[in-house]
Write an enzyme that holds these catalytic residues in place. Structure first.
Site, PDB file in Angstrom:
ATOM      1  NE  ARG A 129      -7.800  40.563  21.435  1.00 31.98           N
ATOM      2  CZ  ARG A 129      -8.417  40.280  22.569  1.00 31.98           C
ATOM      3  NH1 ARG A 129      -9.533  39.584  22.586  1.00 31.98           N
ATOM      4  NH2 ARG A 129      -7.928  40.695  23.707  1.00 31.98           N
TER       5      ARG A 129
ATOM      6  CE  LYS B 237      17.525  47.836  28.319  1.00 33.62           C
ATOM      7  NZ  LYS B 237      18.231  47.060  29.367  1.00 33.62           N
TER       8      LYS B 237
ATOM      9  CE  LYS C 237      23.195  54.144  26.759  1.00 30.00           C
ATOM     10  NZ  LYS C 237      22.398  52.925  26.671  1.00 30.00           N
TER      11      LYS C 237
ATOM     12  CD  GLU D  80      25.695  53.265  30.438  1.00 30.64           C
ATOM     13  OE1 GLU D  80      24.654  53.571  29.831  1.00 30.64           O
ATOM     14  OE2 GLU D  80      26.455  52.359  30.066  1.00 30.64           O
TER      15      GLU D  80
ATOM     16  CG  ASP E 238      25.100  50.272  33.390  1.00 35.40           C
ATOM     17  OD1 ASP E 238      23.931  49.942  33.698  1.00 35.40           O
ATOM     18  OD2 ASP E 238      25.674  49.873  32.368  1.00 35.40           O
TER      19      ASP E 238
END
Lengths: 288, 288, 288, 288, 288, 288
Positions: F101, F136, F168, F198, F219
């Site tokens: 598994r 992410k 940012k 950014e 962005d």
């Protein structure tokens, strides 16, 4: 260094050091060497000194790849000379490159300590005085540094706060005097431990003798004071001299006949011994 | 030092160091102080230098007892003088005694590095050259040592093998030349990383410039060679000079106009700055 | 138990024990108590004995929820009686339920050891002999078990292989005799450690005395042999008697005048002291 | 014991136990044996009983040195007799000496539990009742102790709080009655788990039956009460009897026809089985 | 999510995730924010769905700084709408920035699973069939993912290999048939576990019923086969249907009257729910 | 995947995942297979896609038993077809069953990411634009997921917060403008890191160019805005486009001539690739 010590105490520290240096991957090596290649590299001494930590050096590579071959031309405690080839390491070139820095960081530091210690020990030759290290070691490197002191010819004081009793001024104050402090320590501590008392005045030396201290430390005393202290103690306890021990005054301390002299500088201020890995050659382009 | 860095990167290392020093208990302290007592002790400078690591020093006690009060009379980067009281620590006397050695071992080492770095940085004043550290740090102490270099006025080179690309002779050999090595690195490594190439000859310098290296390291070259290398590079890449950097030759390296000079000695051979905890007083006999 | 010892040595073990008992969640509790409720429960003694480990008991709940209140009506070393309410614990009912088993497993075991030890120590009352534990402890429970021995009135032998020197037959054989073994140990081991020699015959006892052993263990000897051994030793070393120490023969061993008697049974065969948590009441239905 | 269980669950615990016994090095062994020597030693039974934990015993040495040879003359579950040679261990003498205590601490404890369990199981022979352990295990030793119970012929109750549902008085009170508690548990817990309800009165037994409990525990009831309870339950749930199970009353419990009897004493109060390593011989003086 | 589960099972995983994202320091944040500033930021929903994992989200910040304030405007299980402000987080701006990504990575993933599960559960509404997850979870995220399934309205199958018995073809083959396999499992496994048998043919279904399996899984059968299987089983065991469960066929599976349908996609293929932290404002320039 | 990366970064995570699935033992397997048997099983593809993670799959079994043989019929990056036998695994059947598994959970997830990435990369073929991943990723799976992106033909953005600088809006606000933020980052961050800014407006793009940013991220801009931004930047910085990248708009982004497009979906929303282990056969009944 003993295999069991390496396994139980050192391996995790070495792996941790490898992960400190490689948090996700060795980008440079992986970029240009997508496959393993058999290579060989030499361990070269770049400065005269005492070598210490060869098994730690080898272990670093073995932890990355157990099939790495490390063939030594010297052993811990040897005097090595500038230019000397001390070892040949054979294995996956990527392992040789990725492990190099950590392996050398250990070896250079340990050899630096051994070299500095040997220097100091030479000064004590012919005397009855033994050179000791302290707990002033680099955090998370004590196992390596205390071993290096031994390789250099020094001896180890207690390993840490758990395995030796040393009653300092604050302990004595808390207990209400040397006599009480020694009594409390004897009642509390495992009986296999000797009781050491730190003294700064001759009155304290007297008290310590009367309290039955096993070891009396003469801390930051003048030569004069220490002479008197030695007379007071008169063999009733072992003696340790501590504080600002330098190449210059070490001989005079030995002349006092103290049993031990301890020096923090052995582990906290010895410069490294310069060592490098050189002459890497690819032996075979085939993957291994 | 940033709180998040302390929490995520340092706390485990400090705790590990405390456990290196206390494997089961602080026998001496526990023997004579069965109960907590409120005490105070001073942090005293014993040698002129640059202080670094005060937050690590305080953290050591806070990890043992969050209620310990550390009140500082100086901050990281300050020039401190022999005899100066740098801090007062108030808390359970047993915490003060049991944490003392580890706290000082960090502080002395970090301050030693900052002091040595500041010395070197002074020599570079007025030049356009920046002083860098290397990866020649003490295993499992890099986070502390690289921070200390910054406190001393130096700058950090890449942190480790994962976050910077440095192509050395072996990488270049494996790739089949500087041009190919740079191309492979650019294709493989995250694009946020600059590509540095280590060169030992003027031909390699030319190749590196043509390959579009972002940074060119001049490794162990003579002053003469470096002068020529600077003319070849002519601003097309950043330049770093490395190898046997000493107080003596540092000024001449700066005169060459290189962008960076890197020195391993900052972290591997700086002697500690002598610091101690003194004048412990019991403030209250009541348990806290 | 000292706060620093709890923090550095015990907390991780207790948390590990909690995770042994809760690998993903306490299903029963979470099924019926989706929200926290303030509750109170009593710690009740179900058998007469010596209580030991109250701070470990409390710590288990504090590690689950620092706001748990544990109010004790007795302290370590007290003789507790069947039916006696020893503590009241107030906090989130889910914490009380989820931590109960681990907290009791520690407390029952430690109290069982303290109770058994106290029994044995009573037999030695009036004699000059001290009762010692051994390294025959339950794996990963030594810190708790050796502490419980002390609470019961016994004393601790060396903590482990690193902090005491004990030369057994195999060590002696390897060294080529007791004299050489003692000399090697003295040269190698930190000087703060006493050297103990294990002997099985009177010849070995003689050799050990001559070798200058600090402590001589009389292992599995008959009373007769031990009497002779004591005469040979004659105060020149401390003496420890070991092997099949029982309630029955303990008095006779003390009569021999040995300094120490060591017994593995204190930690490996003491039955637990029966203790339970009872009378849980919900104090408030409001979430806390 | 299964290899995968050893590897995933036991190895870290055994290594931790080894580090509990060797915090920096085995001083005695390292002092007199600077080099490895091939040796052999026997594992001798000193008391009749059931042996359990041989794979854990062997693993301890293998974790120190994978080349150690352990040759067994018996297997887990065998009745062993005083004086019987149960195994021969061959390897580096230093490994044999440094691992001895930890290996025996596990083996003696596990065999003590197996021996005690077998005794109890014998009493149940011929009945339909199965003997169960509990969660009253020594912290961080459950995997070893529950295995030992099985070797002794007992069966395991739930492993921990995560893998079984047991609704006690407090759970029931929080839910507002047995019926609701069982319903909540069935809704919340993974459906592969049976729901057990702890009862102390016959009314509770009735409620539990009506609520559809899979297992009903009769806790601390008199024989009389239990007889009535069995009639009420009448095969509609499995039955477990718990509380003060002794050699004396075990037979009567079985006569009631309960499915299971659980006893905490199996793991918390079984004395160890006495076992030792003896007759160490050096086979070869050559380093291995 | 329960506080104890967070503490014992989740905290270490969250910290590990934070260290995955910050190996030495958050360079960008530390470069421009040398000191702490009090700030506030909003948690904004960018897609309709079911929110799950709010306590894990908050915990991430609390682990970095216990004084961070997280004020929620919704709770786990709520349907949240695009543009909705779900929470306000107030604290040291550096903590908000450094923890953002990890906190969102957990929250987005858990909410994605809850959203997908809710969708599937809706299809089952009105039926007697319960939706189950599987062990097909993302490594080292099972505790979070199985919780998210529950928030979405699904139920959990066994947590792992240790807390449930599932006999697959290979187990059955090894045992020599279903009957023997079930008997062996009943003898070996703790009795609190139900025995589930995986079947692929009607013959196996019959055997499983006869063997007394508690649960029978119908694996990858056609609707036709499953209808017949349900007749064979006829309430003598619980039934689980597994294999390629989709939105499309789920209704038909429910119509069969099976007790459970299990779907790996719930945890391995649900897309995340898009969520972000926006509108950061500095509340106070003063250090906190 | 590189052996050193597996060893230093992956092994602990894989072992942790195995312990997540086996908290005490694999009950089903151990119940029916008390002894090892040599078996073989096939790794079968159940869906067309790109395979990734074969070394992680194999490693899972090797960590359970180093003698397991895994023989691959494909390699990472290959397009595999439904029904294809991708590998044969030979070893102790219990290892094959207990590791299945976890091994599949890794392989399915990594292959799902590689498959999804390859799809997206195909759309970019012929353009000068490179596809990037983001941070992410699934917590504690980044090392696996970023590798899978590369196997799929994508490239990696910075690994984490420590090895790349991205300024940012909040960083810029804190610094008091883009110019100051870039200057502070250049002064603080190791010089081997490029500085990325950014931007959300064209004014910010201008400022970033003037501040000398190495990379400018556009962005969440419209295509129109991005066209203008590209003209402003005009090759003075590298360009990255981010935000809501879909199969649909990817081609248009490439047409803008941006250097990089980054997509979180690669790692957070790719469905798994369906793979299973089938056709297990017992090769030998003899224990191995």
């Amino acid at each position: 260094m003993n295999e069991i010590t390496l396994l139980l105490q050192c391996d995790d520290l070495i792996r941790q050091a490898l992960r400190e240096d490689i948090t996700n991957e060795d980008v440079s090596t992986n970029a240009v060497m997508p496959r393993s290649q058999l290579g060989q590299v030499q361990l070269i001494c770049k400065q005269d000194g005492i070598i210490a930590g060869l098994s730690v050096f080898a272990r670093t590579f073995h932890l990355l790849d157990a099939s790495t071959q490390v063939s030594f031309a010297c052993q811990d405690g040897d005097l090595v000379k500038r230019g000397q080839v001390m070892a040949t390491i054979t294995g996956d070139v990527r392992v040789l490159l990725s492990g190099e820095r950590v392996a050398l960081n250990y070896l250079q530091r340990m050899s630096g300590i051994a070299t500095y210690t040997r220097d100091m020990v030479h000064i004590l030759e012919g005397s009855r005085t033994t050179l000791l290290d302290t707990r002033k070691t680099t955090p998370n490197n004590r196992i390596f540094e205390k071993y290096a002191v031994k390789v250099g010819g020094g001896s180890n004081h207690r390993y840490n706060l758990s395995d030796g009793v040393m009653l300092k001024d604050n302990h004595i104050a808390a207990a209400g005097g040397i006599k009480d402090a020694v009594a409390m320590a004897r009642a509390y501590a495992p009986f296999v431990r000797k009781i050491e008392v730190e003294t700064e005045t001759l009155d304290q030396v007297k008290e310590a003798v009367e309290a039955g201290a096993d070891i009396i430390m003469l801390d930051n005393m003048s030569i004069k004071q220490m002479e008197k202290a030695m007379i007071i103690i008169d063999g009733k306890a072992q003696t340790e001299c501590s504080g600002n021990v330098t190449r210059e005054n070490l001989k005079r301390l030995a002349d006092l006949g103290v049993d031990f002299v301890s020096s923090g500088a052995l582990t906290h201020s010895a410069p490294i011994l310069d060592i490098s890995m050189k002459n890497l050659e690819i032996i075979s382009n085939r993957s291994i």
